[in-house]
Design a protein around this motif. Structure first.
Motif, PDB file in Angstrom:
ATOM      1  N   GLY A  65      27.076  39.026  37.771  1.00  0.00           N
ATOM      2  CA  GLY A  65      26.691  39.848  36.626  1.00  0.00           C
ATOM      3  C   GLY A  65      27.005  41.308  36.862  1.00  0.00           C
ATOM      4  N   THR A  66      26.259  42.189  36.204  1.00  0.00           N
ATOM      5  CA  THR A  66      26.462  43.623  36.357  1.00  0.00           C
ATOM      6  C   THR A  66      25.144  44.362  36.202  1.00  0.00           C
ATOM      7  OG1 THR A  66      27.379  45.597  35.256  1.00  0.00           O
ATOM      8  CG2 THR A  66      27.295  43.585  33.955  1.00  0.00           C
ATOM      9  N   ILE A  67      24.821  45.203  37.161  1.00  0.00           N
ATOM     10  CA  ILE A  67      23.573  45.963  37.099  1.00  0.00           C
ATOM     11  C   ILE A  67      23.600  47.002  35.980  1.00  0.00           C
ATOM     12  CG2 ILE A  67      23.062  45.649  39.545  1.00  0.00           C
ATOM     13  CD1 ILE A  67      23.910  48.706  39.825  1.00  0.00           C
ATOM     14  N   LEU A  68      24.800  47.328  35.500  1.00  0.00           N
ATOM     15  CA  LEU A  68      24.917  48.280  34.388  1.00  0.00           C
ATOM     16  C   LEU A  68      24.793  47.576  33.035  1.00  0.00           C
ATOM     17  CD1 LEU A  68      27.835  50.588  35.642  1.00  0.00           C
ATOM     18  CD2 LEU A  68      25.365  50.980  35.779  1.00  0.00           C
ATOM     19  N   TYR A  69      24.711  46.278  33.060  1.00  0.00           N
ATOM     20  CA  TYR A  69      24.654  45.466  31.838  1.00  0.00           C
ATOM     21  C   TYR A  69      25.942  45.672  31.024  1.00  0.00           C
ATOM     22  CZ  TYR A  69      19.816  45.472  33.308  1.00  0.00           C
ATOM     23  OH  TYR A  69      18.674  45.368  34.058  1.00  0.00           O
ATOM     24  N   THR A  70      26.100  44.871  30.004  1.00  0.00           N
ATOM     25  CA  THR A  70      27.322  44.955  29.214  1.00  0.00           C
ATOM     26  C   THR A  70      27.039  44.538  27.784  1.00  0.00           C
ATOM     27  OG1 THR A  70      29.637  44.205  29.081  1.00  0.00           O
ATOM     28  CG2 THR A  70      28.008  42.605  29.859  1.00  0.00           C
ATOM     29  N   ALA A  71      27.882  44.992  26.889  1.00  0.00           N
ATOM     30  CA  ALA A  71      27.712  44.660  25.468  1.00  0.00           C
ATOM     31  C   ALA A  71      29.061  44.809  24.782  1.00  0.00           C
ATOM     32  CB  ALA A  71      26.684  45.581  24.818  1.00  0.00           C
TER      33      ALA A  71
END
Length: 319
Positions: A65-71
């Motif tokens: 995943g990514t700790i910065l989140y994504t959209a």
């Protein structure tokens, strides 16, 4: 250049965290302040920007995943949204941006660069469909997840003397299906880049049955059709019973492989170097084990070619 930022965009892929870590730590090593942008381009527009320290990226290299989140953001395609994003960056005196993602993410980074804000792109997608790099961040991990899953399914297929259809991700690119199918010895591999004749698929399955095979595996990229559709067609036209497994989002998750961690780290560090060299509008990749960079415009006008040698070999070995 004193301050840079990093964001992840589009679908997540294993190794994105390793890339973020590399950008942050390489930047700090070079004397820069590094900021993280949360929720991709949507977060950039809404100013979800936070300074990152060495500890901010500790203990993440092994995490999926990514700790910065994504959209995904349709709004960001508009000029006014892009200008607002640049304003938000400049208000914080940020001088450059590293974007980790796929084709759509690159297009956003290219637009920002055209409007005067320096961006560098890293190929983060499990589909392995970005031109200018042999491998994208996350592809190797997703491939190994698929292989592990199919190996387990084969045990059941053999025990019950069945044909299994395994649907894997890949709307426009068949790399996951092709490489996983070759890796597990699938009898049939169906990908979006190549047309197929249903009769030939059935003939190959029947030949296997005639020589005593106890099972068959069909690896199907989702861009061809759904596994349910394909199974229904086989049953309707050839009275062939099959079992279906749709691997779905399990392919995106999981701890990245060593290959993806190293790839992400090398590409992330090079992105920082390019910004420090005053370069912008570049997509970083790896070709023939060497780190390379290409202009966004060259990458975006090309289509990632199917590895013909791998495809030919898969056909020769699945007789």
């Amino acid at each position: 250049m004193k301050r840079i930022a990093v964001l992840t965009s589009g679908g997540d892929s294993p190794g994105m965290n390793a890339a973020v870590r590399a950008v942050v730590r390489k930047g700090i090593h070079e004397g820069l302040e590094v900021f993280g942008i949360y929720q991709g381009y949507a977060g950039l527009m809404s100013n979800q920007i936070k300074k990152l320290e060495l500890g901010s990226v500790g203990d993440i290299i092994h995490r999926g995943g990514t700790i910065l989140y994504t959209a995904r953001s349709e709004e960001f395609k508009k000029d006014e949204a892009q200008y607002q994003a640049i304003k938000n960056l400049r208000d914080l005196q940020i001088d450059g941006l590293v974007v980790i993602g796929g084709d759509g993410s690159y297009r956003g980074a290219a637009k920002l660069t055209e409007k005067g804000f320096p961006c560098i792109g890293l190929p983060g997608t499990i589909d392995n469909d970005i031109p200018g790099t042999d491998y994208t961040i996350g592809f190797d991990t997703a491939l190994n997840t698929i292989v592990d899953s199919i190996d387990k399914i084969r045990d059941t297929a053999t025990s019950h003397d069945r044909t299994f259809i395994i649907e894997v991700m890949g709307r426009h690119a068949g790399d996951l299906a092709l490489y996983s199918g070759l890796s597990v010895g699938a009898e049939t591999i169906l990908i979006p880049e190549r047309k197929f004749e249903l009769a030939e698929v059935v003939e190959k399955l029947n030949k296997g049955i005639e020589r005593g095979k106890k099972h068959s595996i069909i690896v199907l990229a989702e861009g061809v059709c759904s596994a349910n559709e394909f199974a229904a067609t086989l049953k309707e036209n050839y009275s062939l019973e099959t079992r279906i497994t749709v691997l779905g989002h399990i392919q995106r998750g999981g701890s990245p492989t060593g290959f993806d961690r190293v790839l992400a780290s090398r590409l992330g560090a090079r992105a920082v170097e390019l910004l420090l060299e005053g370069k912008a509008g570049k997509a970083v990749g790896m070709q023939k084990q060497q780190i390379v960079e290409h202009n966004f415009q060259d990458i975006l006008k090309e289509k990632d070619p199917l590895p013909e040698g791998v495809y030919t070999l898969s056909q020769q070995l699945s007789i």
